[in-house]
Design a protein around this motif. Structure first.
Motif, PDB file in Angstrom:
ATOM      1  N   ALA A   1       0.837  -1.200   0.000  1.00  0.00           N
ATOM      2  CA  ALA A   1       0.000   0.000   0.000  1.00  0.00           C
ATOM      3  C   ALA A   1       0.872   1.251   0.000  1.00  0.00           C
ATOM      4  CB  ALA A   1      -0.916  -0.002   1.217  1.00  0.00           C
ATOM      5  N   GLY A   2       0.399   2.296  -0.652  1.00  0.00           N
ATOM      6  CA  GLY A   2       1.175   3.531  -0.678  1.00  0.00           C
ATOM      7  C   GLY A   2       0.597   4.560  -1.622  1.00  0.00           C
ATOM      8  N   LYS A   3       1.444   5.435  -2.124  1.00  0.00           N
ATOM      9  CA  LYS A   3       1.010   6.492  -3.037  1.00  0.00           C
ATOM     10  C   LYS A   3       2.005   6.630  -4.182  1.00  0.00           C
ATOM     11  CE  LYS A   3       3.271  10.219  -0.414  1.00  0.00           C
ATOM     12  NZ  LYS A   3       3.058  11.483   0.337  1.00  0.00           N
ATOM     13  N   LEU A   4       1.505   7.093  -5.318  1.00  0.00           N
ATOM     14  CA  LEU A   4       2.346   7.369  -6.482  1.00  0.00           C
ATOM     15  C   LEU A   4       2.549   8.870  -6.573  1.00  0.00           C
ATOM     16  CD1 LEU A   4       3.657   6.003  -9.083  1.00  0.00           C
ATOM     17  CD2 LEU A   4       1.633   6.853 -10.283  1.00  0.00           C
ATOM     18  N   VAL A   5       3.793   9.294  -6.773  1.00  0.00           N
ATOM     19  CA  VAL A   5       4.114  10.716  -6.885  1.00  0.00           C
ATOM     20  C   VAL A   5       4.687  10.996  -8.264  1.00  0.00           C
ATOM     21  CG1 VAL A   5       5.392  12.667  -5.950  1.00  0.00           C
ATOM     22  CG2 VAL A   5       4.581  10.855  -4.407  1.00  0.00           C
ATOM     23  N   LEU A   6       4.012  11.839  -9.029  1.00  0.00           N
ATOM     24  CA  LEU A   6       4.488  12.271 -10.349  1.00  0.00           C
ATOM     25  C   LEU A   6       5.046  13.679 -10.187  1.00  0.00           C
ATOM     26  CD1 LEU A   6       1.364  11.183 -12.462  1.00  0.00           C
ATOM     27  CD2 LEU A   6       3.378   9.814 -11.877  1.00  0.00           C
ATOM     28  N   SER A   7       6.293  13.870 -10.574  1.00  0.00           N
ATOM     29  CA  SER A   7       6.957  15.164 -10.377  1.00  0.00           C
ATOM     30  C   SER A   7       7.312  15.797 -11.710  1.00  0.00           C
ATOM     31  CB  SER A   7       8.236  15.000  -9.541  1.00  0.00           C
ATOM     32  OG  SER A   7       7.930  14.517  -8.253  1.00  0.00           O
ATOM     33  N   VAL A   8       6.974  17.071 -11.857  1.00  0.00           N
ATOM     34  CA  VAL A   8       7.406  17.855 -13.021  1.00  0.00           C
ATOM     35  C   VAL A   8       8.104  19.103 -12.485  1.00  0.00           C
ATOM     36  CG1 VAL A   8       5.795  17.031 -14.769  1.00  0.00           C
ATOM     37  CG2 VAL A   8       5.029  18.717 -13.149  1.00  0.00           C
ATOM     38  N   ASP A   9       9.351  19.251 -12.880  1.00  0.00           N
ATOM     39  CA  ASP A   9      10.214  20.284 -12.310  1.00  0.00           C
ATOM     40  C   ASP A   9      10.529  21.347 -13.358  1.00  0.00           C
ATOM     41  OD1 ASP A   9      12.134  21.819 -11.104  1.00  0.00           O
ATOM     42  OD2 ASP A   9      13.281  20.129 -10.308  1.00  0.00           O
ATOM     43  N   ASN A  10       9.941  22.534 -13.162  1.00  0.00           N
ATOM     44  CA  ASN A  10      10.120  23.637 -14.107  1.00  0.00           C
ATOM     45  C   ASN A  10      10.955  24.761 -13.496  1.00  0.00           C
ATOM     46  OD1 ASN A  10       9.540  24.804 -16.687  1.00  0.00           O
ATOM     47  ND2 ASN A  10       7.964  26.102 -15.771  1.00  0.00           N
ATOM     48  N   THR A  11      11.763  24.432 -12.480  1.00  0.00           N
ATOM     49  CA  THR A  11      12.514  25.465 -11.769  1.00  0.00           C
ATOM     50  C   THR A  11      13.619  26.086 -12.618  1.00  0.00           C
ATOM     51  OG1 THR A  11      13.916  23.730 -10.789  1.00  0.00           O
ATOM     52  CG2 THR A  11      12.035  24.514  -9.487  1.00  0.00           C
ATOM     53  N   ALA A  12      14.024  25.415 -13.686  1.00  0.00           N
ATOM     54  CA  ALA A  12      15.094  25.958 -14.531  1.00  0.00           C
ATOM     55  C   ALA A  12      14.567  26.928 -15.585  1.00  0.00           C
ATOM     56  CB  ALA A  12      15.851  24.821 -15.210  1.00  0.00           C
ATOM     57  N   SER A  13      13.247  27.119 -15.615  1.00  0.00           N
ATOM     58  CA  SER A  13      12.647  28.001 -16.623  1.00  0.00           C
ATOM     59  C   SER A  13      11.805  29.067 -15.954  1.00  0.00           C
ATOM     60  CB  SER A  13      11.775  27.179 -17.580  1.00  0.00           C
ATOM     61  OG  SER A  13      11.019  28.019 -18.430  1.00  0.00           O
ATOM     62  N   ARG A  14      11.607  30.183 -16.637  1.00  0.00           N
ATOM     63  CA  ARG A  14      10.735  31.226 -16.107  1.00  0.00           C
ATOM     64  C   ARG A  14       9.404  31.293 -16.860  1.00  0.00           C
ATOM     65  NH1 ARG A  14      14.991  34.419 -18.107  1.00  0.00           N
ATOM     66  NH2 ARG A  14      14.630  35.348 -20.145  1.00  0.00           N
ATOM     67  N   TYR A  15       9.190  30.330 -17.763  1.00  0.00           N
ATOM     68  CA  TYR A  15       7.978  30.352 -18.573  1.00  0.00           C
ATOM     69  C   TYR A  15       6.915  29.397 -18.032  1.00  0.00           C
ATOM     70  CZ  TYR A  15      10.998  32.786 -21.866  1.00  0.00           C
ATOM     71  OH  TYR A  15      11.856  33.689 -22.446  1.00  0.00           O
ATOM     72  N   ARG A  16       5.694  29.872 -17.942  1.00  0.00           N
ATOM     73  CA  ARG A  16       4.572  29.036 -17.511  1.00  0.00           C
ATOM     74  C   ARG A  16       4.221  28.033 -18.599  1.00  0.00           C
ATOM     75  NH1 ARG A  16      -0.412  30.522 -19.615  1.00  0.00           N
ATOM     76  NH2 ARG A  16      -1.588  29.974 -17.743  1.00  0.00           N
ATOM     77  N   LYS A  17       3.668  26.903 -18.193  1.00  0.00           N
ATOM     78  CA  LYS A  17       3.295  25.867 -19.142  1.00  0.00           C
ATOM     79  C   LYS A  17       1.985  25.216 -18.707  1.00  0.00           C
ATOM     80  CE  LYS A  17       8.158  25.127 -20.171  1.00  0.00           C
ATOM     81  NZ  LYS A  17       9.348  24.284 -19.977  1.00  0.00           N
ATOM     82  N   VAL A  18       1.180  24.847 -19.678  1.00  0.00           N
ATOM     83  CA  VAL A  18      -0.048  24.129 -19.376  1.00  0.00           C
ATOM     84  C   VAL A  18       0.260  22.644 -19.282  1.00  0.00           C
ATOM     85  CG1 VAL A  18      -1.545  25.833 -20.483  1.00  0.00           C
ATOM     86  CG2 VAL A  18      -0.647  23.922 -21.822  1.00  0.00           C
ATOM     87  N   ALA A  19      -0.506  21.934 -18.478  1.00  0.00           N
ATOM     88  CA  ALA A  19      -0.269  20.507 -18.294  1.00  0.00           C
ATOM     89  C   ALA A  19      -1.581  19.809 -17.975  1.00  0.00           C
ATOM     90  CB  ALA A  19       0.745  20.286 -17.170  1.00  0.00           C
ATOM     91  N   ALA A  20      -1.579  18.482 -18.115  1.00  0.00           N
ATOM     92  CA  ALA A  20      -2.774  17.697 -17.825  1.00  0.00           C
ATOM     93  C   ALA A  20      -2.371  16.280 -17.450  1.00  0.00           C
ATOM     94  CB  ALA A  20      -3.710  17.676 -19.030  1.00  0.00           C
ATOM     95  N   TYR A  21      -3.209  15.648 -16.647  1.00  0.00           N
ATOM     96  CA  TYR A  21      -2.968  14.253 -16.289  1.00  0.00           C
ATOM     97  C   TYR A  21      -4.303  13.559 -16.024  1.00  0.00           C
ATOM     98  CZ  TYR A  21      -4.080  15.266 -11.394  1.00  0.00           C
ATOM     99  OH  TYR A  21      -4.734  15.629 -10.245  1.00  0.00           O
ATOM    100  N   ARG A  22      -4.265  12.243 -16.053  1.00  0.00           N
ATOM    101  CA  ARG A  22      -5.403  11.415 -15.660  1.00  0.00           C
ATOM    102  C   ARG A  22      -4.855  10.070 -15.218  1.00  0.00           C
ATOM    103  NH1 ARG A  22      -8.010  10.431 -21.703  1.00  0.00           N
ATOM    104  NH2 ARG A  22      -6.188   9.387 -22.607  1.00  0.00           N
ATOM    105  N   TYR A  23      -5.659   9.324 -14.478  1.00  0.00           N
ATOM    106  CA  TYR A  23      -5.180   8.036 -13.992  1.00  0.00           C
ATOM    107  C   TYR A  23      -6.361   7.115 -13.705  1.00  0.00           C
ATOM    108  CZ  TYR A  23      -6.717   9.327  -9.307  1.00  0.00           C
ATOM    109  OH  TYR A  23      -7.481   9.674  -8.235  1.00  0.00           O
ATOM    110  N   VAL A  24      -6.065   5.828 -13.648  1.00  0.00           N
ATOM    111  CA  VAL A  24      -7.038   4.814 -13.278  1.00  0.00           C
ATOM    112  C   VAL A  24      -6.339   3.855 -12.322  1.00  0.00           C
ATOM    113  CG1 VAL A  24      -8.460   2.882 -14.066  1.00  0.00           C
ATOM    114  CG2 VAL A  24      -8.324   4.957 -15.443  1.00  0.00           C
ATOM    115  N   VAL A  25      -6.977   3.556 -11.202  1.00  0.00           N
ATOM    116  CA  VAL A  25      -6.466   2.565 -10.257  1.00  0.00           C
ATOM    117  C   VAL A  25      -7.413   1.377 -10.267  1.00  0.00           C
ATOM    118  CG1 VAL A  25      -5.845   2.047  -7.869  1.00  0.00           C
ATOM    119  CG2 VAL A  25      -5.416   4.330  -8.802  1.00  0.00           C
TER     120      VAL A  25
END
Length: 422
Positions: A391-415
């Motif tokens: 048992a636990g959790k899944l962590v998805l990481s997106v790291d934009n710290t090297a950029s100053r530009y905003r970005k759109v993103a999307a995700y979905r999942y099924v367990v």
């Protein structure tokens, strides 16, 4: 296997130094200037017609009646188009279609009648009513050059057009080498459009038009001039008000040349429906009109060709990654034996991505499901799955710290739970 409900939390960690870094002052690019210029062509008050008779002005209702009377006098035989009898008093679809011709001619009855009669004559001569049943030999272009795929946020079918494949001289000659080949290609383009029209219901308040997305990346600047002009002229003359919005993406620096080529064949009303998006802003532009699960993966969405076989797409969650920010998506409540499948995409990527599974048990070891890696700008959506042995959790990481530009993103999942836990 049933879908399990897992809590999701999104943690956003800003990097203040990167967030505050000033943007360099630059001159406006040609594309930016063009976007500003074409924005003046859009009428701020433009709104798609609802086709409710009660919403029409008195003069517009009179024009509709006059058009019916003149059509009855000009066409003694029962005229029909797209399977709709135009003079059927009990069929509201006929009013919708007649209003399209009137709207295209600013409710000038005689002009609308002339346009309609020419359209009916063209459809008979061209064989537009039977073109859907023909095999025109363009299987290699299906899903690449012109194709219907998904719907926008308001339910309009979306037609994608991309002509970059024709930069290859051999491919260009194969399809446009002589007049007969050009005619066959035009017939195929009509076939694609007719497929989209079959998805419309022609009812007041319903979905009565499509969305067109045109990808200008690598499009030959001169070679497609003849075919492009013929397509535009043919569509504008015979498919009035069938496009609710036309979105140009990956607009290159030479868009002014392309636009000057198209412009003489377009009405002001058509130009008012244009949306211009330069290279690098594709996903952000499309997300304004089309939800991520309906945007093809090659344009920064989650939709893959095989998705059409699985029924309606599972909705995605959208979020923004600011410049100098790291986002962690935590999917909690994953039970022993469960399998989690996820999709994740960031428009334009150019940031770091990783996925890890964190056990609930104290002292448990974090599992690197996907090691951190740099995602290139042209990478499509992540699609992966993981079977949990604890048992636990899944962590998805997106790291934009090297950029100053905003970005759109999307995700979905099924367990999906293990059969033993159901």
């Amino acid at each position: 296997m049933e879908e399990a409900s897992s809590p999701v939390s999104v943690q956003q960690t800003p990097n203040l130094k990167d967030t505050k870094s000033p943007k360099p002052k630059t001159r406006k690019s040609l594309v930016t200037s063009l976007m500003e210029a074409t924005s003046t062509l859009r009428a701020p008050s433009f709104k798609e017609d609802t086709y409710f008779i009660s919403h029409l002005k008195t003069s517009e209702r009179k024009s509709l009646k006059d058009l019916k009377d003149r059509l009855q006098a000009s066409s003694p035989h029962a005229a029909s188009i797209w399977g709709v009898p135009l003079l059927a008093s009990a069929d509201e679809r006929s009013d919708v279609i007649l209003l399209k011709f009137l709207r295209a001619r600013d409710f000038k009855v005689q002009d609308a009648l002339t346009m309609l009669l020419k359209c009916l004559a063209w459809r008979k001569e061209f064989g537009a009513d039977v073109v859907l049943d023909e095999d025109l030999g363009f299987k290699e272009l299906e899903g690449e050059v012109a194709y219907m795929d998904g719907f926008d946020r308001d339910g309009h079918p979306v037609c994608y057009n991309a002509y970059g494949v024709f930069k290859d001289k051999e491919m260009y000659d194969k399809l446009f080498g002589d007049d007969e080949k050009v005619k066959r290609f035009l017939r195929w383009r009509v076939q694609v459009l007719e497929r989209g029209i079959k998805m419309l219901n022609f009812k007041a308040g319903g979905v009565n038009s499509i969305i067109q997305v045109t990808d200008l990346k690598d499009m030959p600047k001169k070679d497609l001039r003849v075919a492009s002009n013929q397509i535009l002229s043919l569509f504008q003359d015979n498919y009035p008000e069938m496009v609710a919005k036309k979105i140009f993406i990956n607009v290159p620096w030479y868009f002014s040349l392309v636009y000057s080529m198209f412009s003489p064949f377009l009405t002001q009303r058509t130009k008012s429906k244009f949306v211009i998006s330069k290279e690098g802003n594709v996903a952000e532009t499309l997300y304004k009109f089309i939800s991520p699960e309906n945007v093809p993966v090659q344009y920064g969405g989650l939709r893959r060709p095989s998705d059409a076989l699985d029924g309606p797409p599972k909705p995605a969650s959208e979020f923004i990654i600011k410049g100098g920010e790291k986002v962690n998506i935590q999917i909690e409540g994953i039970e022993v034996g469960a399998t989690i499948t996820w999709d994740l995409v960031v428009g334009g990527w150019e940031l770091d991505y990783s996925a890890e599974f964190v056990p609930n048990a104290e002292g448990g070891y974090t599992i690197a499901v996907e090691k951190q890696r740099r995602m290139a700008a042209n990478e499509v959506a992540i699609h992966n799955s993981f079977a949990a042995t604890q048992a636990g959790k899944l962590v998805l990481s997106v790291d934009n710290t090297a950029s100053r530009y905003r970005k759109v993103a999307a995700y979905r999942y099924v367990v999906r739970k293990s059969p033993t836990n159901m």
